[in-house]
Design an enzyme around this catalytic site. Structure first.
Site, PDB file in Angstrom:
ATOM      1  N   LYS A   1     -16.954 -16.565  14.070  1.00  0.00           N
ATOM      2  CA  LYS A   1     -15.634 -17.260  13.981  1.00  0.00           C
ATOM      3  C   LYS A   1     -15.395 -17.233  15.497  1.00  0.00           C
ATOM      4  O   LYS A   1     -15.121 -18.520  15.964  1.00  0.00           O
ATOM      5  CB  LYS A   1     -14.618 -16.266  13.538  1.00  0.00           C
ATOM      6  CG  LYS A   1     -14.946 -16.357  11.908  1.00  0.00           C
ATOM      7  CD  LYS A   1     -13.802 -15.318  11.030  1.00  0.00           C
ATOM      8  CE  LYS A   1     -14.182 -15.299   9.585  1.00  0.00           C
ATOM      9  NZ  LYS A   1     -13.372 -14.493   8.771  1.00  0.00           N
TER      10      LYS A   1
ATOM     11  N   GLN B   1      -9.473  -9.606   9.435  1.00  0.00           N
ATOM     12  CA  GLN B   1     -10.798  -9.627   8.753  1.00  0.00           C
ATOM     13  C   GLN B   1     -10.949  -8.400   7.626  1.00  0.00           C
ATOM     14  O   GLN B   1     -10.526  -7.209   7.921  1.00  0.00           O
ATOM     15  CB  GLN B   1     -11.953  -9.136   9.877  1.00  0.00           C
ATOM     16  CG  GLN B   1     -13.271  -9.335   9.472  1.00  0.00           C
ATOM     17  CD  GLN B   1     -13.514 -10.824   8.949  1.00  0.00           C
ATOM     18  OE1 GLN B   1     -13.123 -11.799   9.347  1.00  0.00           O
ATOM     19  NE2 GLN B   1     -14.709 -11.090   8.036  1.00  0.00           N
TER      20      GLN B   1
ATOM     21  N   ASP C   1      -5.576 -17.694   7.244  1.00  0.00           N
ATOM     22  CA  ASP C   1      -6.474 -17.085   6.160  1.00  0.00           C
ATOM     23  C   ASP C   1      -5.766 -17.760   4.774  1.00  0.00           C
ATOM     24  O   ASP C   1      -6.512 -17.715   3.743  1.00  0.00           O
ATOM     25  CB  ASP C   1      -6.457 -15.914   5.826  1.00  0.00           C
ATOM     26  CG  ASP C   1      -7.972 -15.277   6.075  1.00  0.00           C
ATOM     27  OD1 ASP C   1      -8.042 -13.929   5.837  1.00  0.00           O
ATOM     28  OD2 ASP C   1      -8.848 -16.017   5.934  1.00  0.00           O
TER      29      ASP C   1
HETATM   30  N1  LIG Z   1      -9.881 -12.222   6.322  1.00  0.00           N
HETATM   31  C1  LIG Z   1     -10.891 -12.560   5.666  1.00  0.00           C
HETATM   32  N2  LIG Z   1     -12.041 -11.962   5.524  1.00  0.00           N
HETATM   33  C2  LIG Z   1     -13.100 -12.311   4.903  1.00  0.00           C
HETATM   34  C3  LIG Z   1     -13.163 -13.609   4.446  1.00  0.00           C
HETATM   35  C4  LIG Z   1     -12.216 -14.392   4.712  1.00  0.00           C
HETATM   36  O1  LIG Z   1     -12.236 -15.800   4.510  1.00  0.00           O
HETATM   37  N3  LIG Z   1     -10.917 -13.955   5.312  1.00  0.00           N
HETATM   38  N4  LIG Z   1     -14.410 -14.082   3.904  1.00  0.00           N
HETATM   39  C5  LIG Z   1     -15.496 -13.097   3.807  1.00  0.00           C
HETATM   40  C6  LIG Z   1     -16.693 -13.860   4.402  1.00  0.00           C
HETATM   41  N5  LIG Z   1     -16.549 -14.444   5.356  1.00  0.00           N
HETATM   42  C7  LIG Z   1     -15.635 -14.508   6.369  1.00  0.00           C
HETATM   43  O2  LIG Z   1     -15.108 -13.582   7.223  1.00  0.00           O
HETATM   44  C8  LIG Z   1     -17.926 -14.998   6.103  1.00  0.00           C
HETATM   45  C9  LIG Z   1     -18.973 -14.942   5.349  1.00  0.00           C
HETATM   46  C10 LIG Z   1     -20.119 -15.805   5.959  1.00  0.00           C
HETATM   47  C11 LIG Z   1     -20.219 -16.303   7.174  1.00  0.00           C
HETATM   48  C12 LIG Z   1     -21.222 -16.917   7.631  1.00  0.00           C
HETATM   49  O3  LIG Z   1     -21.261 -17.338   8.776  1.00  0.00           O
HETATM   50  N6  LIG Z   1     -22.485 -17.007   6.836  1.00  0.00           N
HETATM   51  C13 LIG Z   1     -23.619 -17.422   7.404  1.00  0.00           C
HETATM   52  C14 LIG Z   1     -24.592 -16.352   7.576  1.00  0.00           C
HETATM   53  C15 LIG Z   1     -24.083 -15.303   8.697  1.00  0.00           C
HETATM   54  C16 LIG Z   1     -25.120 -14.203   8.528  1.00  0.00           C
HETATM   55  O4  LIG Z   1     -26.079 -14.333   9.494  1.00  0.00           O
HETATM   56  O5  LIG Z   1     -24.938 -13.207   7.696  1.00  0.00           O
HETATM   57  C17 LIG Z   1     -24.321 -18.352   6.401  1.00  0.00           C
HETATM   58  O6  LIG Z   1     -23.975 -18.262   5.182  1.00  0.00           O
HETATM   59  O7  LIG Z   1     -24.938 -19.334   6.696  1.00  0.00           O
HETATM   60  C18 LIG Z   1     -18.754 -16.227   7.642  1.00  0.00           C
HETATM   61  C19 LIG Z   1     -17.517 -15.734   7.331  1.00  0.00           C
HETATM   62  C20 LIG Z   1     -15.454 -11.683   4.271  1.00  0.00           C
HETATM   63  N7  LIG Z   1     -14.095 -11.486   4.762  1.00  0.00           N
END
Ligand SMILES: Nc1nc2c(c(=O)[nH]1)N[C@@H](CN(C=O)c1ccc(C(=O)N[C@@H](CCC(=O)O)C(=O)O)cc1)CN2
Length: 293
Positions: free
Chosen positions: A53, A97, A120
């Site tokens: 982020k 988060q 969010d």
């Molecule tokens: N307050 C919040 N907490 C969380 C949220 C949210 O929307 N608000 N969502 C989940 C997951 N999440 C955000 O924080 C999240 C998940 C995945 C990724 C991401 O960049 N995924 C990449 C791989 C990343 C890696 O190498 O692991 C992909 O899927 O290509 C970003 C954010 C949790 N908590």
């Protein structure tokens, strides 16, 4: 051969538009948009997500005002940090988060975020706005799914959609957004009986169960669109989703990959919510819908 619902590509396109929007408006506003990502504890996955982020913020020109508190931080101190960020004129968006360390109740802390800075879309007021079809920040992951579906021209009106999972972060707002787009929506969960009989009826299957590779060929009607919201780290390394992609890919008409699908869109929609809040606070046009589709 399923169409790849490529979140990385769409996220990059939206980021480029956001970057231009910020640059065009920066002089009028006098400062960059500000996003505060508040992390409590040392959950490893959260560390990756918060880093992603903050890197995305840097790419588009959003100033990061993040804070990282220790896992043992008392709720009162987390609350004080949220209130400080609420009052900070340089902060347009705040995100707590999730998940929080054991012993910290997310409910009161999410409610303490100024609804106008709720990047969010998880504040009760903003969830109520979603329920009533009123404007407001939308939860990032389901909003990212909607943007992916729109980009690939997936018609939702009259579509039979099944959402697997009923979390406040994904499943519940996802169902409401699909319903608002005139889909006919069923929500499955851990108590649903005969899950495969239900999911095989779906034209659109959104899987946000939080269970690694739970959904396979037996759950999918040939030709269905499948969106995998899950993200899990395999013990042997690497990532997987809630869907057994190798099984489902030959059957589905479209499939979102993990990684590279919904995850990047979650990050990008957070940036969109922050820039919209920045524009609103400074009396600028803040309907950025065309940025996303
Ligand atoms: N307050 C919040 N907490 C969380 C949220 C949210 O929307 N608000 N969502 C989940 C997951 N999440 C955000 O924080 C999240 C998940 C995945 C990724 C991401 O960049 N995924 C990449 C791989 C990343 C890696 O190498 O692991 C992909 O899927 O290509 C970003 C954010 C949790 N908590």
């Amino acid at each position: 051969m399923a169409t790849r619902l490529d979140g990385r590509q769409l996220a990059a396109e939206i980021e480029a538009r956001l970057s231009r929007t910020i640059a065009e408006r920066l002089e009028r506003v006098g400062r960059a948009p500000g996003l505060a990502v508040l992390r409590v504890g040392d959950d490893p996955a959260s560390g990756v997500y918060v880093a992603n982020k903050e890197k995305a913020c840097a790419r588009v020109g959003i100033a990061s005002h993040g804070a990282h508190l220790a896992a043992a931080t008392p709720a009162a101190e987390v609350l004080a940090t949220i209130r400080r960020l609420n009052a900070d004129p340089a902060v347009d968006g705040i995100l707590l988060q999730l998940p929080l360390p054991a012993g910290l109740d997310e409910g009161p802390l999410l409610e303490a975020i100024d609804p106008e800075k709720d990047a969010d879309g998880l504040h009760t007021l903003n969830l109520g706005r979603l329920l009533k079809g009123e404007p407001g920040p939308r939860s990032c992951t389901p909003a990212g799914v909607m943007a992916l579906l729109a980009r690939h021209g997936i018609a939702l009106a009259g579509c039979r959609a099944v959402v697997v999972g009923r979390s406040i972060l994904v499943g519940k707002p996802m169902a409401l957004m699909l319903q608002a787009a005139d889909a006919t929506v069923s929500v499955a969960h851990s108590r649903t009986r005969e899950l495969a009989a239900l999911t095989r009826q779906a034209d659109l299957l959104v899987v946000a169960a939080g269970r690694p590779e739970m959904v396979g060929a037996e759950h999918v009607r040939p030709g269905a669109v499948v969106v995998d919201v899950g993200i899990h780290r395999r013990p042997e390394g690497g990532l997987c989703g809630d869907v057994r992609a190798a099984e489902v890919e030959p059957l589905a008409s479209a499939l979102s990959p993990v990684p590279g699908g919904v995850g990047p869109m979650t990050v990008t929609m957070l940036l969109v919510n922050t820039v919209v809040a920045w524009c609103r606070r400074h009396g600028l046009d803040h309907d950025l819908t065309d940025l996303v589709v």
